[in-house]
Design a protein around this motif. Structure first.
Motif, PDB file in Angstrom:
ATOM      1  N   LYS A 191       0.833  -1.204   0.000  1.00 51.13           N
ATOM      2  CA  LYS A 191       0.000   0.000   0.000  1.00 51.13           C
ATOM      3  C   LYS A 191       0.867   1.254   0.000  1.00 51.13           C
ATOM      4  O   LYS A 191       0.524   2.260  -0.622  1.00 51.13           O
ATOM      5  N   GLU A 192       1.988   1.199   0.708  1.00 50.24           N
ATOM      6  CA  GLU A 192       2.911   2.343   0.740  1.00 50.24           C
ATOM      7  C   GLU A 192       3.531   2.577  -0.643  1.00 50.24           C
ATOM      8  O   GLU A 192       3.696   3.724  -1.083  1.00 50.24           O
ATOM      9  N   GLU A 193       3.864   1.495  -1.321  1.00 49.21           N
ATOM     10  CA  GLU A 193       4.418   1.611  -2.674  1.00 49.21           C
ATOM     11  C   GLU A 193       3.386   2.189  -3.647  1.00 49.21           C
ATOM     12  O   GLU A 193       3.734   2.942  -4.556  1.00 49.21           O
ATOM     13  N   PHE A 194       2.120   1.848  -3.423  1.00 44.78           N
ATOM     14  CA  PHE A 194       1.067   2.406  -4.276  1.00 44.78           C
ATOM     15  C   PHE A 194       0.970   3.920  -4.110  1.00 44.78           C
ATOM     16  O   PHE A 194       0.659   4.643  -5.059  1.00 44.78           O
ATOM     17  N   ASP A 195       1.234   4.423  -2.904  1.00 42.65           N
ATOM     18  CA  ASP A 195       1.242   5.876  -2.686  1.00 42.65           C
ATOM     19  C   ASP A 195       2.335   6.519  -3.536  1.00 42.65           C
ATOM     20  O   ASP A 195       2.127   7.567  -4.154  1.00 42.65           O
ATOM     21  N   ALA A 196       3.508   5.874  -3.569  1.00 41.37           N
ATOM     22  CA  ALA A 196       4.629   6.383  -4.372  1.00 41.37           C
ATOM     23  C   ALA A 196       4.295   6.311  -5.856  1.00 41.37           C
ATOM     24  O   ALA A 196       4.627   7.220  -6.630  1.00 41.37           O
TER      25      ALA A 196
END
Length: 202
Positions: free
Chosen positions: A179-184
C-alpha cells in the motif's frame, strides 16, 4: 433470468466481495460465502461452478462499480488535467480499498485463467475508452492538439502501468506493490500525467 435470481446473484457477489477484500482469494472458501448468506452450497454452485468463476465475477463487479464512480465524479469536470488526476486518484482508491481482491489478479503472472484474462482485457479497454474521451474533450476545448487519440491514450496507459514495476522493492516476492508503494506510484503517475498533458498542449 427472473428478478429474484438477479437479486440472489447480486447478494452472492456482495458477500464474496467482502470476503475476498478482507481475506483474499486463497483464504476464502465457497462454504464460507454460502454460510455468510445462509445459502446452501448447492445454490451457490448453481450460480458459480467454482471459486475462480466467482472471483472473476466479483472482480468484474468491482471494476464496473469503480468505472461508474469515476464517470459520476468526472461529469462536471472540464479541465483535462483535473479529469486525469481524478481517474488516477479514484483507481488508486479502489486498489487500496480492495487490496486483497486485486492482489490475486496481479500475482497470477503469465498463467492467467481465460475468464480472468477476459476481465483484465475488458478493464483495459474501458480505461482506454475513458482516456480517449478525455483527450477528445481536451482537443475540442482547445487545450490539446492530438493526431491519433487511440494511440496517444494507449501510450499514456502503458506509461502508467510501467511505473508499478519501478517502485516494487522485492520483485521476486510479489508483482503486487505494498500500500505504501502504491502511494509512491500515484505520485509518480501524477507527475508523469502533468508532463504528458503539457506535451500535448495547444
Amino acid at each position: 433470468m427472473p428478478k429474484s435470481a438477479d437479486e440472489k446473484r447480486v447478494k452472492i457477489l456482495e458477500s464474496a466481495k467482502r470476503r475476498f477484500a478482507h481475506y483474499g482469494m486463497s483464504k476464502t472458501t465457497m462454504a464460507e460465502i454460502a454460510k455468510d448468506l445462509s445459502f446452501s452450497k448447492a445454490l451457490l454452485y448453481y450460480y458459480f461452478p467454482d471459486k475462480n468463476s466467482l472471483y472473476c465475477a466479483v472482480l468484474d463487479y468491482v471494476i464496473t462499480e469503480q468505472e461508474e464512480d469515476i464517470l459520476e465524479v468526472l461529469r462536471p469536470i472540464t479541465n483535462t488535467e483535473r479529469a486525469i488526476m481524478v481517474i488516477l486518484e479514484k483507481r488508486m482508491e479502489y486498489i487500496k480499498k480492495y487490496y486483497n481482491l486485486f492482489e490475486y489478479t496481479f500475482n497470477t503472472g503469465k498463467d492467467v485463467p481465460e475468464d480472468l484474462g477476459k476481465v483484465i482485457i475488458c478493464s483495459f479497454e474501458k480505461q482506454h475508452e475513458q482516456i480517449i474521451s478525455i483527450l477528445k474533450n481536451g482537443a475540442k476545448s482547445g487545450e490539446l492538439v492530438i493526431d491519433n487519440y487511440e494511440e496517444t491514450a494507449r501510450l499514456f496507459l502503458f506509461s502508467l502501468m510501467g511505473m508499478r514495476l519501478i517502485v516494487i522493492k522485492d520483485i521476486k516476492h510479489s508483482f503486487f506493490p505494498t500500500k505504501e508503494e502504491f502511494d509512491a506510484i500515484l505520485e509518480m503517475q501524477k507527475k508523469m500525467a502533468k508532463i504528458f498533458i503539457k506535451g500535448l498542449g495547444a
